[in-house]
Write an enzyme that holds these catalytic residues in place. Structure first.
Site, short mmCIF file in Angstrom:
data_model
loop_
_atom_site.label_atom_id
_atom_site.label_comp_id
_atom_site.label_asym_id
_atom_site.label_seq_id
_atom_site.Cartn_x
_atom_site.Cartn_y
_atom_site.Cartn_z
N ASP A 1 0.84 -1.20 0.00
CA ASP A 1 0.00 0.00 0.00
C ASP A 1 0.88 1.26 0.00
O ASP A 1 0.36 2.38 -0.07
CB ASP A 1 -1.02 0.00 1.16
CG ASP A 1 -0.35 -0.03 2.52
OD1 ASP A 1 0.88 -0.19 2.60
OD2 ASP A 1 -1.09 0.09 3.52
N SER A 2 2.21 1.06 0.03
CA SER A 2 3.12 2.19 -0.20
C SER A 2 2.86 2.81 -1.56
O SER A 2 3.36 3.91 -1.84
CB SER A 2 4.58 1.72 -0.09
OG SER A 2 4.80 0.58 -0.91
N ASP B 1 -1.18 -6.14 -0.42
CA ASP B 1 -1.48 -5.53 0.88
C ASP B 1 -2.96 -5.23 1.03
O ASP B 1 -3.60 -4.76 0.08
CB ASP B 1 -0.76 -4.17 0.95
CG ASP B 1 0.26 -4.10 2.07
OD1 ASP B 1 0.22 -4.94 2.98
OD2 ASP B 1 1.11 -3.19 1.99
N LYS C 1 -1.33 -9.41 2.61
CA LYS C 1 -0.58 -8.97 3.80
C LYS C 1 -1.46 -8.02 4.61
O LYS C 1 -2.21 -7.24 4.00
CB LYS C 1 0.72 -8.26 3.39
CG LYS C 1 1.49 -7.72 4.60
CD LYS C 1 2.91 -7.32 4.26
CE LYS C 1 3.07 -5.92 3.72
NZ LYS C 1 2.58 -4.85 4.60
N GLU D 1 -1.42 -5.58 8.47
CA GLU D 1 -0.60 -5.06 9.56
C GLU D 1 -1.22 -5.38 10.91
O GLU D 1 -2.45 -5.37 11.05
CB GLU D 1 -0.47 -3.53 9.42
CG GLU D 1 0.34 -3.12 8.20
CD GLU D 1 0.57 -1.61 8.10
OE1 GLU D 1 0.25 -0.87 9.07
OE2 GLU D 1 1.07 -1.17 7.05
N GLU E 1 9.25 -4.45 10.42
CA GLU E 1 9.67 -3.15 9.86
C GLU E 1 10.31 -2.25 10.92
O GLU E 1 9.75 -2.06 12.02
CB GLU E 1 8.45 -2.43 9.21
CG GLU E 1 8.84 -1.06 8.66
CD GLU E 1 7.87 -0.48 7.65
OE1 GLU E 1 6.90 -1.16 7.28
OE2 GLU E 1 8.11 0.67 7.23
O1 KIV Z 1 3.48 -1.11 1.62
C1 KIV Z 1 4.62 -1.58 1.55
O2 KIV Z 1 5.36 -1.37 0.57
C2 KIV Z 1 5.08 -2.39 2.67
C3 KIV Z 1 6.54 -2.70 2.74
C4 KIV Z 1 7.27 -1.49 3.07
C5 KIV Z 1 6.82 -3.83 3.66
O3 KIV Z 1 4.31 -2.76 3.49
#
Ligand code: KIV
Length: 275
Positions: free
Chosen positions: A49-50, A88, A118, A120, A187
């Site tokens: 989600d970056s 994510d 993924k 969090e 992280e």
């Molecule tokens: O969103 C993302 O790119 C991430 C990584 C930094 C692990 O969660």
């Protein structure tokens, strides 16, 4: 198991078996073309989600939606053949209940055909992780610094630099491992803590700003390529693409302004009719 041609795509169980073995190589990607390049070198491609920051110039990942993740997840699946693609789950798509998490994960998996999701959170997400994994959704967990919580934690600072914080993060990692996650991202965590967690849990740890002792590493592709305006301290620059792109664009602009482009090679000649 999904196959395309002769290439077998890696699965979440394949990644789980890598615990303590050859380090797992992971990078983020949000596009078909970068995914194609990464696929030759990475075991896991994370559609993180970056993308909110990297593609959309947002300040945090909080505004990212499920539709944004699904669109880019589909592009990455199209571009890759071998790597396990993990998508994510964005903020707000899974925290309310395990049922909400399942419905969001099902959308992601059906619409992108990725191999895992993924999310969090540690202890607080353990029940949800168990619910998902028991129902066919492989989960990569994410502990330590959890950027979706920015509005409650206040800053993107490293975690576990005081030994008094260790127990909480160790408990988080242990909880997601016992709940059935096939791997866990750690992280921005002080190195001795990441090492300790890696030795303690039975699933692969994927470090980002953690320790080389982790079972694998992940970075945001644009950060390591020198395309992001600001990067965390832990990022190593493996490329410096921003100046090359700047130079190419400046050369193009100069050619256009001087009417040097397009040249004869870049234009279509008229067909000559045979007499
Ligand atoms: O969103 C993302 O790119 C991430 C990584 C930094 C692990 O969660």
């Amino acid at each position: 198991m999904s196959t395309q041609g002769d290439i077998k795509r890696l699965t979440a169980p394949d990644i789980l078996t890598r615990k303590g073995g050859d380090p797992i190589v992971c990078l983020t990607s949000y596009h078909a073309h970068t995914a194609r390049i990464l696929d030759q070198h990475c075991d896991v491609i994370l559609v993180g989600d970056s993308l909110g920051m990297v593609m959309h110039g947002l300040e945090t990942t909080v505004p990212v939606t499920l539709d944004m993740m699904i669109l880019q997840g589909r592009a990455v699946m199209r571009g890759s053949q071998r790597a396990l693609v993990v998508v994510d789950m964005p903020f707000g798509s899974y925290e309310a209940s395990k049922e909400q998490a399942f419905m969001s994960a099902v959308r992601v998996m059906k619409e992108t055909q990725c191999g895992a999701i993924k999310l969090e959170g540690g202890k607080r997400m353990a029940e949800t992780i168990a619910f998902l994994t028991e129902r066919g959704v492989p989960v990569m967990a994410h502990v330590g610094l959890t950027p979706q919580s920015i509005n409650t934690i206040g800053s993107f600072r490293a975690q576990g630099r005081d030994e008094s914080d260790w127990a909480r993060i160790e408990d988080d990692a242990a909880a997601v491992a016992s709940a059935g996650a096939f791997s866990v991202v750690i992280e921005a965590v002080a190195e001795p803590l990441a090492k300790k967690i890696t030795a303690a849990v039975a699933i692969p740890t994927i470090g980002i700003g953690a320790s080389p002792a982790c079972d694998g590493q992940v970075l945001v592709l644009e950060d390591m390529l020198g395309l992001s305006p600001r990067v965390p301290k832990f990022v190593k620059r493996y490329g410096d693409l921003a100046p090359s792109i700047g130079k190419a664009v400046a050369d193009y602009a100069a050619d256009v302004r001087a009417r040097r482009f397009p040249t004869a090679e870049n234009t279509y000649p008229m067909r000559t009719k045979k007499p």
